[in-house]
Design an enzyme around this catalytic site. Structure first.
Site, PDB file in Angstrom:
ATOM      1  N   GLY A 183       0.746  -1.258   0.000  1.00 25.36           N
ATOM      2  CA  GLY A 183       0.000   0.000   0.000  1.00 25.36           C
ATOM      3  C   GLY A 183       0.768   1.296   0.000  1.00 25.36           C
ATOM      4  O   GLY A 183       0.146   2.356  -0.103  1.00 25.36           O
ATOM      5  N   GLY A 185       2.896   2.599  -2.242  1.00 25.20           N
ATOM      6  CA  GLY A 185       3.277   3.150  -3.538  1.00 25.20           C
ATOM      7  C   GLY A 185       2.465   4.360  -3.946  1.00 25.20           C
ATOM      8  O   GLY A 185       1.306   4.525  -3.563  1.00 25.20           O
ATOM      9  N   CYS A 188      -0.634   3.276  -5.805  1.00 28.11           N
ATOM     10  CA  CYS A 188      -1.332   2.140  -5.200  1.00 28.11           C
ATOM     11  C   CYS A 188      -2.485   2.663  -4.348  1.00 28.11           C
ATOM     12  O   CYS A 188      -2.310   3.608  -3.576  1.00 28.11           O
ATOM     13  CB  CYS A 188      -0.376   1.328  -4.332  1.00 28.11           C
ATOM     14  SG  CYS A 188      -1.156  -0.063  -3.498  1.00 28.11           S
TER      15      CYS A 188
END
Length: 347
Positions: A183, A185, A188
């Protein structure tokens, strides 16, 4: 239901406290690392920064440039066997290129057959990156074991996870390196779509402790927005740092070029985004949600200047704490909790 109440930290929650140093110049800092991997017993030397296996960053063109700096590229899994053959056979790379690239794969039978063929065609390839969004599935552990059984002498990267017990599970199942991050990124959206994740710095600290106890290695994957974050990841115990957004938007990066108001941008998107699934999977399956977004990154020109900026920042961090080599940085790192990172008055 169970609640863990201890605080977990991301890169923006801390700074590295400076310490006395006898280094006279950033040029004295050695950024190369030397690893002998747990299962493959392969000896590797290089700068442990990796371009992420996204089709906008894990490209042949990026790999060519990063290899010149001793860095790695996890090439995305959507290249065909023919494209791999053409790239490796029709370019004058030299054998060192095999130390600088990873073959990425999913976990289907078709994925296994494809990357097995690529390696059969090019047996000098050393790194296999087995990549899924959710590394907690038992079937994923079984796939790692299958790959280890088939490729005893290859270095296997597996992920992603964020907790120590799964790092240990992968290492005991045949992985040499575990990819850490769920999570964080820049493209993301897992944390907002699924409510699942773990602050990246704490994940790195905890997973590095678990891995190093067994003789394994970890990659910090995601969450870096600037060179200082890369330094913090290394300071927290990461052996490698994987970058996506920081390598997006360059000449060598993938992604369509668009123009807005006289400025050029390149598309950058998560591999679980609708954009990526439309491109590679025929769209978002009816039983799932897109867990990535598509953004326009300002065009940045050649990637070399960004590489120099990142590596220069890490060298600077080392000089601030007296680490003459990157391998010393984590031993010299003390993190302090902060409520601000920088003065933003001029934006």
């Amino acid at each position: 239901m169970f609640l863990e109440s201890d605080v977990k930290l991301g890169f923006s929650d801390v700074l590295i406290r400076p310490k006395r140093s006898n280094l006279k110049s950033r040029s004295q800092v050695d950024l190369q690392r030397h690893f002998r991997f747990l299962h493959s017993k392969y000896d590797w030397t290089g700068v442990p920064v990796i371009a992420a296996n996204m089709d906008t960053t894990g490209t042949f063109e990026v790999a060519d440039r990063l290899a010149e700096h001793g860095m790695l590229t996890a090439l995305h899994k959507h290249y065909t066997i023919a494209q791999w053959d053409a790239w490796l056979e029709n370019h004058n790379h030299g054998d060192d290129i095999y130390n600088r690239i990873m073959v990425s794969t999913g976990t289907s039978d078709a994925d296994f057959d494809k990357f097995s063929t690529i390696i059969a065609n090019h047996p000098k390839l050393q790194f296999i990156c087995i990549d899924v969004a959710n590394g907690y599935a038992e079937s994923f552990v079984e796939f790692v074991q299958r790959v280890r059984d088939a490729f005893q002498d290859k270095t296997i990267v597996a992920g992603n996870v964020v907790t120590g017990e799964m790092v240990e599970e992968f290492l005991l199942s045949g992985a040499d390196i575990v990819k850490v991050g769920i999570g964080p990124g820049s493209v993301c959206t897992t944390r907002v779509k699924a409510g699942v994740g773990y602050p990246q710095l704490s994940a790195v600290i905890e997973c590095a402790d678990a891995a190093h106890g067994l003789g394994g290695r970890i990659i910090s994957d995601g969450g870096c927005t600037c060179p200082g974050d890369v330094a913090k990841a290394f300071g927290g115990g990461a052996d490698f740092v994987m970058l996506g957004g920081m390598f997006a938007g360059h000449d060598e990066s993938g992604g369509q070029v668009v123009e807005r108001g006289g400025r050029q941008f390149k598309l950058f998107y998560g591999m679980s985004s609708a954009t990526a699934m439309d491109k590679h999977s025929g769209g978002v399956a009816h039983y799932r949600a897109s867990e990535g977004k598509t953004v326009e990154v300002p065009y940045r020109g050649p990637i070399d200047e960004t590489v120099r900026d990142i590596l220069g920042g890490v060298r600077s961090a080392c000089t601030y704490v007296g680490a003459g080599a990157l391998k010393e940085l984590t031993k010299r790192t003390t993190f302090i909790r902060v409520q601000e990172q920088e003065n933003r008055i001029f934006g």
